[in-house]
Design a protein around this motif. Structure first.
Motif, PDB file in Angstrom:
ATOM      1  N   ILE A 174     -67.339 -77.886  29.464  1.00 43.60           N
ATOM      2  CA  ILE A 174     -68.735 -77.888  29.908  1.00 43.60           C
ATOM      3  C   ILE A 174     -69.614 -78.552  28.852  1.00 43.60           C
ATOM      4  CG2 ILE A 174     -70.721 -76.424  30.419  1.00 43.60           C
ATOM      5  CD1 ILE A 174     -68.802 -76.609  32.698  1.00 43.60           C
ATOM      6  N   ASP A 175     -69.359 -78.241  27.578  1.00 50.62           N
ATOM      7  CA  ASP A 175     -70.120 -78.888  26.505  1.00 50.62           C
ATOM      8  C   ASP A 175     -69.888 -80.398  26.505  1.00 50.62           C
ATOM      9  OD1 ASP A 175     -71.116 -76.458  25.729  1.00 50.62           O
ATOM     10  OD2 ASP A 175     -69.676 -76.165  24.086  1.00 50.62           O
ATOM     11  N   ALA A 176     -68.667 -80.809  26.787  1.00 50.74           N
ATOM     12  CA  ALA A 176     -68.363 -82.237  26.826  1.00 50.74           C
ATOM     13  C   ALA A 176     -69.151 -82.929  27.940  1.00 50.74           C
ATOM     14  CB  ALA A 176     -66.868 -82.449  27.021  1.00 50.74           C
ATOM     15  N   VAL A 177     -69.194 -82.283  29.118  1.00 47.90           N
ATOM     16  CA  VAL A 177     -69.974 -82.849  30.223  1.00 47.90           C
ATOM     17  C   VAL A 177     -71.453 -82.899  29.856  1.00 47.90           C
ATOM     18  CG1 VAL A 177     -70.747 -82.431  32.591  1.00 47.90           C
ATOM     19  CG2 VAL A 177     -68.313 -82.227  32.002  1.00 47.90           C
ATOM     20  N   ARG A 178     -71.945 -81.827  29.208  1.00 50.95           N
ATOM     21  CA  ARG A 178     -73.358 -81.807  28.791  1.00 50.95           C
ATOM     22  C   ARG A 178     -73.647 -82.951  27.822  1.00 50.95           C
ATOM     23  NH1 ARG A 178     -75.879 -78.461  24.913  1.00 50.95           N
ATOM     24  NH2 ARG A 178     -73.923 -77.323  24.631  1.00 50.95           N
ATOM     25  N   ALA A 179     -72.720 -83.237  26.908  1.00 50.31           N
ATOM     26  CA  ALA A 179     -72.921 -84.312  25.945  1.00 50.31           C
ATOM     27  C   ALA A 179     -72.977 -85.672  26.633  1.00 50.31           C
ATOM     28  CB  ALA A 179     -71.799 -84.298  24.905  1.00 50.31           C
ATOM     29  N   THR A 180     -72.055 -85.921  27.564  1.00 45.39           N
ATOM     30  CA  THR A 180     -72.053 -87.223  28.238  1.00 45.39           C
ATOM     31  C   THR A 180     -73.288 -87.390  29.107  1.00 45.39           C
ATOM     32  OG1 THR A 180     -70.731 -86.322  30.072  1.00 45.39           O
ATOM     33  CG2 THR A 180     -69.535 -87.353  28.256  1.00 45.39           C
ATOM     34  N   THR A 181     -73.713 -86.298  29.764  1.00 45.40           N
ATOM     35  CA  THR A 181     -74.920 -86.376  30.600  1.00 45.40           C
ATOM     36  C   THR A 181     -76.137 -86.750  29.758  1.00 45.40           C
ATOM     37  OG1 THR A 181     -74.024 -84.701  32.091  1.00 45.40           O
ATOM     38  CG2 THR A 181     -76.393 -85.074  32.181  1.00 45.40           C
ATOM     39  N   GLU A 182     -76.306 -86.072  28.624  1.00 45.89           N
ATOM     40  CA  GLU A 182     -77.461 -86.341  27.772  1.00 45.89           C
ATOM     41  C   GLU A 182     -77.372 -87.743  27.166  1.00 45.89           C
ATOM     42  OE1 GLU A 182     -81.092 -85.923  26.149  1.00 45.89           O
ATOM     43  OE2 GLU A 182     -80.102 -84.608  27.621  1.00 45.89           O
ATOM     44  N   ALA A 183     -76.178 -88.128  26.742  1.00 43.32           N
ATOM     45  CA  ALA A 183     -76.025 -89.453  26.143  1.00 43.32           C
ATOM     46  C   ALA A 183     -76.364 -90.548  27.146  1.00 43.32           C
ATOM     47  CB  ALA A 183     -74.598 -89.630  25.627  1.00 43.32           C
ATOM     48  N   GLN A 184     -75.874 -90.427  28.373  1.00 42.98           N
ATOM     49  CA  GLN A 184     -76.161 -91.463  29.371  1.00 42.98           C
ATOM     50  C   GLN A 184     -77.649 -91.502  29.717  1.00 42.98           C
ATOM     51  OE1 GLN A 184     -74.339 -93.787  29.996  1.00 42.98           O
ATOM     52  NE2 GLN A 184     -72.212 -93.274  30.487  1.00 42.98           N
ATOM     53  N   ARG A 185     -78.292 -90.335  29.764  1.00 42.76           N
ATOM     54  CA  ARG A 185     -79.729 -90.330  30.042  1.00 42.76           C
ATOM     55  C   ARG A 185     -80.497 -91.066  28.934  1.00 42.76           C
ATOM     56  NH1 ARG A 185     -81.074 -87.163  34.251  1.00 42.76           N
ATOM     57  NH2 ARG A 185     -79.733 -85.384  34.806  1.00 42.76           N
ATOM     58  N   GLU A 186     -80.153 -90.789  27.675  1.00 38.39           N
ATOM     59  CA  GLU A 186     -80.859 -91.417  26.560  1.00 38.39           C
ATOM     60  C   GLU A 186     -80.573 -92.914  26.493  1.00 38.39           C
ATOM     61  OE1 GLU A 186     -81.342 -89.737  22.770  1.00 38.39           O
ATOM     62  OE2 GLU A 186     -80.859 -87.692  23.402  1.00 38.39           O
ATOM     63  N   VAL A 187     -79.321 -93.302  26.716  1.00 39.02           N
ATOM     64  CA  VAL A 187     -78.988 -94.734  26.709  1.00 39.02           C
ATOM     65  C   VAL A 187     -79.758 -95.451  27.803  1.00 39.02           C
ATOM     66  CG1 VAL A 187     -77.151 -96.406  27.163  1.00 39.02           C
ATOM     67  CG2 VAL A 187     -76.712 -94.459  25.658  1.00 39.02           C
ATOM     68  N   ASN A 188     -79.835 -94.825  28.982  1.00 35.31           N
ATOM     69  CA  ASN A 188     -80.522 -95.452  30.109  1.00 35.31           C
ATOM     70  C   ASN A 188     -82.025 -95.569  29.857  1.00 35.31           C
ATOM     71  OD1 ASN A 188     -80.174 -96.313  33.073  1.00 35.31           O
ATOM     72  ND2 ASN A 188     -81.828 -94.824  33.209  1.00 35.31           N
ATOM     73  N   ALA A 189     -82.624 -94.565  29.161  1.00 31.96           N
ATOM     74  CA  ALA A 189     -84.074 -94.561  28.926  1.00 31.96           C
ATOM     75  C   ALA A 189     -84.483 -95.402  27.720  1.00 31.96           C
ATOM     76  CB  ALA A 189     -84.556 -93.122  28.733  1.00 31.96           C
ATOM     77  N   HIS A 190     -83.549 -95.709  26.833  1.00 28.14           N
ATOM     78  CA  HIS A 190     -83.872 -96.415  25.589  1.00 28.14           C
ATOM     79  C   HIS A 190     -84.314 -97.852  25.878  1.00 28.14           C
ATOM     80  CE1 HIS A 190     -83.739 -96.729  21.206  1.00 28.14           C
ATOM     81  NE2 HIS A 190     -83.215 -97.939  21.375  1.00 28.14           N
ATOM     82  N   GLN A 191     -85.245 -98.350  25.074  1.00 28.81           N
ATOM     83  CA  GLN A 191     -85.740 -99.721  25.221  1.00 28.81           C
ATOM     84  C   GLN A 191     -84.833-100.675  24.444  1.00 28.81           C
ATOM     85  OE1 GLN A 191     -88.369-100.732  27.228  1.00 28.81           O
ATOM     86  NE2 GLN A 191     -88.118 -98.615  27.944  1.00 28.81           N
ATOM     87  N   TRP A 192     -83.861-101.252  25.118  1.00 29.74           N
ATOM     88  CA  TRP A 192     -82.957-102.217  24.492  1.00 29.74           C
ATOM     89  C   TRP A 192     -83.543-103.626  24.611  1.00 29.74           C
ATOM     90  CZ3 TRP A 192     -79.554 -99.547  21.880  1.00 29.74           C
ATOM     91  CH2 TRP A 192     -79.098 -98.323  22.359  1.00 29.74           C
ATOM     92  N   PRO A 193     -83.072-104.575  23.846  1.00 22.97           N
ATOM     93  CA  PRO A 193     -83.562-105.957  23.975  1.00 22.97           C
ATOM     94  C   PRO A 193     -83.337-106.465  25.402  1.00 22.97           C
ATOM     95  CG  PRO A 193     -82.258-105.724  21.980  1.00 22.97           C
ATOM     96  CD  PRO A 193     -82.098-104.438  22.734  1.00 22.97           C
ATOM     97  N   PRO A 194     -84.278-107.235  25.954  1.00 26.68           N
ATOM     98  CA  PRO A 194     -84.132-107.733  27.330  1.00 26.68           C
ATOM     99  C   PRO A 194     -82.844-108.524  27.550  1.00 26.68           C
ATOM    100  CG  PRO A 194     -86.361-108.117  26.523  1.00 26.68           C
ATOM    101  CD  PRO A 194     -85.560-107.657  25.347  1.00 26.68           C
TER     102      PRO A 194
END
Length: 876
Positions: A68-88
């Motif tokens: 469950i902790d592993a799933v929680r980590a991947t969920t949070e990581a994907q949310r942050e990666v998706n929201a982060h402002q990367w170079p266009p």
């Protein structure tokens, strides 16, 4: 790093999709972007109680005590990666894989198969996707999901793991949930994942593998139902890892003619026709230096195509081929492997359940019976009857599976008695067939005769379909029009599925489709002939498919064209079967209407060569010789197919005859279209005065019948003529008029043609940005429906834009990509109309020969989506 846990743990592997290209694109910015990625991943892992075991480049390996902790980590990581402002120009997408297993340490790192399994699962994901093994899914499925759900992706094979693995996707609320098919094998392959167990063929698999080690062509022979296909797939799945360039399964059962074999193999390998170049040459060039395995299934009805296999083997020294066929190919280098029946108990042998299960035929019956009735098992009471059934069916897998499907209704002893009574009467196949094939015919007949009369009627009528059918189609072909037979399609289909005479499958749209095995289809067609229904039902089938094609035809240019094109692709085997019957029966009217309705589908979906063969065969029919509306429209389709393969003589012959017939008939609508096509003959010959005169006649004809779409088409052609004459301002003005009309009538194809002309005229006026914007818009629309010829035109024009922007290498790459796409499409727009120089010639002053060659080959190496993405990047 904290103390590494042991025992049952959950492993996480991650990496950035396309990191090599990103590093090259971002250059000096890459280290900073990579560090931002690392911060996000480390924080998500540690906040969830995980330990990042090691980091290599852009890849993370972490471990968690709790899944469950592993799933929680991947969920949070994907949310942050998706929201982060990367170079266009450098968006980051991370792929992740989770597997729960044994945490065994060797020094300061984990070892064992469970670590490798987790790594394989992560490597199969796409950027932004999280995949879970069945072990992890089982442990988290009952947990309270906070913003996520699980999606079953089915079973998949992974390198170094024999059995297919169930894989699940973590669907995170608010994030993308649709991804390409997972990359489950690390070699190119389309081998289907079997949904039932493989029983009792270990020695045969070993034998075929041994033969493949010493022979380049192995043909599995035997009558229908011996399990040749299943044996070939099991063998191919086991040896696939030995072929770095892929293992491919080519289904030949649905094609109706030997000359379709090369194009079917080519399409399976992702190749397309190359204009007038023979498909065999394209195939030979593709496989020449590749270490590849081909499985050619159901070759028996296209044996005349056997020399194609010889040609491919001669051209490609590292190619291996496995063929399944009821008869050997009889070509040089062939090693035949007769597929035996499954192992049976000795006659009159007394068996207990444990002994019976050791025989492959009995084990197959038991496993398939348990799939139908989970309560079924071999017992002391039924083992003898099961063994007798298998012996009576000569150990043929298909016959045994048909019999096993009856356990819901008949006990094994009842089955044995029925088989003993029925088979002597029903084994009446041709005397020159092997006994086992006659027995299989009897086994199918036995299963068929368990049906009531209405379901028998439905069964034999459904045998006219090729490539499957829907419920609506079953009703239209097998039911409608009858008042004397009480046939209900819905209940009948359920009965036929239940009796394993047909099977249910999902269509691309998600709607259920049905199909039947080829051996069972043959039996149904024999019954159709015997009872005198064949002509009536085949005519009904052809009429239904013709209605479908004609309903689709006006939509093939519309805003919803993709849906209709996809539908025709799904029905392509049925359309072929209907056309083949119409040609064989000399039903010229029906056949010509098919050509008129389908030619644009054949063009847009890359079936140009096949479409031209059909058109030639149909127009040569005695019943098609009359000067009718149907012939004129079919000639229009034939000429249009020839247009996309630059066959000037064929274009002129077809369009001239169509125009002449339209004049004789005096049909205003027919004449308007024929007049429009007629203008292309002088246009292609460079006689623009005559072309313009004919164009004005066509426009007046379209206006008289109120065909605004046709009027719009004439404006893009007039724009083309003006551009070729050097009047760019007039060309753009005409293109604007056409574009306005096409948008008003919502004709997508016409809009794209007008945009093409508008962009080219703008280029001639020095307006580079309009050129780019126009062709980026067209390329998006063409990509959606898979129109390779349209994409190639757009890339050619965008290459001209890059030359004007003094970016020669990009121009040559785009031109290289375009050349490859044209080859795959089997044609392109006439070069005279495109009117662009070869970028390799134009850039010789600014690039060396080596640089030009390198850029050209880089472009040709791009896949379709990669080429489109490369062209778009400049716009971003």
């Amino acid at each position: 790093m904290g103390e590494l846990p042991t025992g049952t743990v959950t492993f996480l592997f991650t990496d950035i999709e396309g990191s090599t290209n990103l590093a090259r694109t971002l250059g000096e910015r890459w280290p900073d972007v990579l560090e931002q990625h690392h911060d996000i991943l480390r924080r998500a892992i540690r906040d969830a109680g995980g330990i990042d075991v090691r980091t290599e480049g852009d890849a993370f390996f972490a471990v968690f005590r709790s899944p469950i902790d592993a799933v929680r980590a991947t969920t949070e990581a994907q949310r942050e990666v998706n929201a982060h402002q990367w170079p266009p120009d450098g968006p980051i997408r991370v792929r992740m894989g989770l597997h729960t297993g044994e945490g065994r340490l060797a020094g300061d790192d984990y070892v064992g198969l469970d670590v490798h399994r987790a790594a394989r699962i992560a490597a199969a994901a796409s950027g932004g996707q999280v995949l879970l093994s069945n072990a992890t899914k089982t442990l988290v499925a009952e947990a309270d999901a906070d913003g996520w759900t699980l999606r079953d992706l089915g079973k998949h094979r992974f390198k170094d793991f024999d059995a297919p693995q169930p894989i699940f996707q973590l669907v995170i609320d608010g994030l993308p949930a649709e991804f390409p098919a997972i990359k489950s094998l690390e070699i190119p392959t389309n081998l289907p994942v079997e949904l039932t167990s493989f029983v009792g063929r270990d020695s045969e698999v070993s034998g075929v593998r041994d033969l493949l080690g010493s022979h380049r062509l192995v043909t599995l022979t035997g009558p229908g139902g011996t399990g040749k296909t299943r044996l070939s797939l099991e063998t191919a799945g086991q040896v696939a890892g030995e072929f770095p360039d892929g293992a491919f399964f080519v289904e030949l059962a649905s094609i109706g003619a030997p000359d379709l074999v090369p194009s079917t193999i080519a399409r399976t390998l992702g190749l397309r026709e190359e204009g007038s170049r023979p498909v065999v040459e394209t195939l030979s060039g593709h496989v020449r230096d590749r270490e590849m395995l081909l499985v050619l299934d159901n070759f028996e009805h296209v044996l005349e195509a056997a020399p194609i296999v010889t040609t491919l083997l001669a051209e490609a020294p590292k190619l291996r081929v496995v063929v399944t066929s009821r008869a050997p190919l009889r070509i040089r280098g062939e090693q035949e492997f007769p597929v035996p029946p499954l192992e049976l108990p000795r006659a009159k042998e007394r068996l207990d359940p444990e002994d019976a299960g050791r025989y492959a035929a009995v084990a197959l019956f038991a496993e398939r019976a348990a799939e139908v009735d989970p309560a079924f098992q071999l017992t002391a009471e039924n083992a003898g009857a099961v063994a007798a059934i298998c012996a009576r069916l000569d150990g043929l897998p298909l016959a045994i599976e048909l019999a096993a499907s009856r356990v819901k209704f008949l006990a094994p002893e009842q089955m044995r008695q029925r088989l003993d009574r029925a088979l002597p009467m029903l084994s009446g196949g041709p005397r020159d067939l092997p006994d086992r094939q006659r027995t299989l015919r009897g086994a199918i007949a036995w299963s068929h005769d368990l049906l009531d009369e209405a379901d028998r009627t439905l069964f034999r009528r459904l045998s006219v379909f090729a490539g499957g059918w829907t419920l609506d189609e079953a009703e239209a072909v097998a039911v409608d029009g009858d008042v004397d037979v009480d046939v209900d399609a819905l209940s009948g289909l359920a009965a036929l599925v239940d009796r394993s005479l047909i099977h249910r499958e999902e269509s691309p749209t998600g709607d259920p489709r049905f199909d039947m095995l080829s051996t069972i289809r043959e039996f149904g067609q024999e019954r159709l002939e015997e009872l005198g229904e064949a002509t009536t039902i085949r005519l009904r089938h052809a009429s239904h498919l013709l209605s479908l094609a004609e309903d689709a035809e006006p939509h093939l240019r519309s805003m919803d064209q993709k849906r209709w094109l996809d539908m025709l692709e799904t029905e392509h085997d049925n359309l072929r079967a209907a056309l083949a019957w119409a040609v064989e029966a000399d039903e010229g009217e029906i056949a010509m209407r098919f050509i008129a309705a389908l030619w644009r589908f054949w063009h847009l979906h890359g079936h140009l060569e096949e479409g031209r063969r059909w058109a030639e065969a149909v127009l040569a029919l005695p019943s098609a010789a009359g000067r009718t509306r149907a012939r004129a429209e079919a000639l229009g389709g034939a000429g249009s197919l020839a247009y996309w393969q630059f066959d000037i003589l064929a274009i002129a012959g077809a369009y001239e005859e169509a125009f002449s017939i339209a004049q004789e008939l005096g049909d205003p609508a027919l004449l308007s279209h024929a007049s429009y096509n007629y203008l292309f003959i002088p246009a292609l010959q460079g006689d623009f005065d005559t072309a313009l005169e004919r164009l004005m006649n066509a426009r007046r004809a379209f206006e008289e019948v109120g065909d605004q779409r046709g009027v719009g088409d004439t404006f893009w052609v007039e724009s083309l003529i003006a551009r070729l004459a050097g009047d760019m301002a007039k060309s753009r003005q005409l293109a604007e008029q056409g574009l306005r009309i096409e948008r008003e009538v919502r004709d997508r194809f016409g809009v794209l043609d007008a945009l093409h002309m508008y962009g080219r005229a703008s280029f001639g006026l020095g307006d580079l940005e309009t050129l780019r914007e126009s062709f980026l818009e067209t390329i998006e629309a063409h990509e959606e429906i898979g129109n390779r010829t349209g994409i190639a035109i757009a890339l050619d024009n965008l290459a001209a834009y890059e030359i004007a922007r003094e970016r020669p290498e990009r121009a040559v790459r785009m031109a290289g990509a375009s050349s490859r796409i044209k080859e795959e499409a089997g044609g392109a727009a006439p070069p005279e109309f495109v009117g662009l120089p070869d970028p390799r010639e134009v850039t010789r002053d600014s690039l060396s020969e080596d640089a030009i060659t390198a850029a050209w080959e880089e472009g040709r190496a791009m896949g379709l989506s990669e080429a489109v993405a490369y062209a778009r990047r400049e716009a971003e």
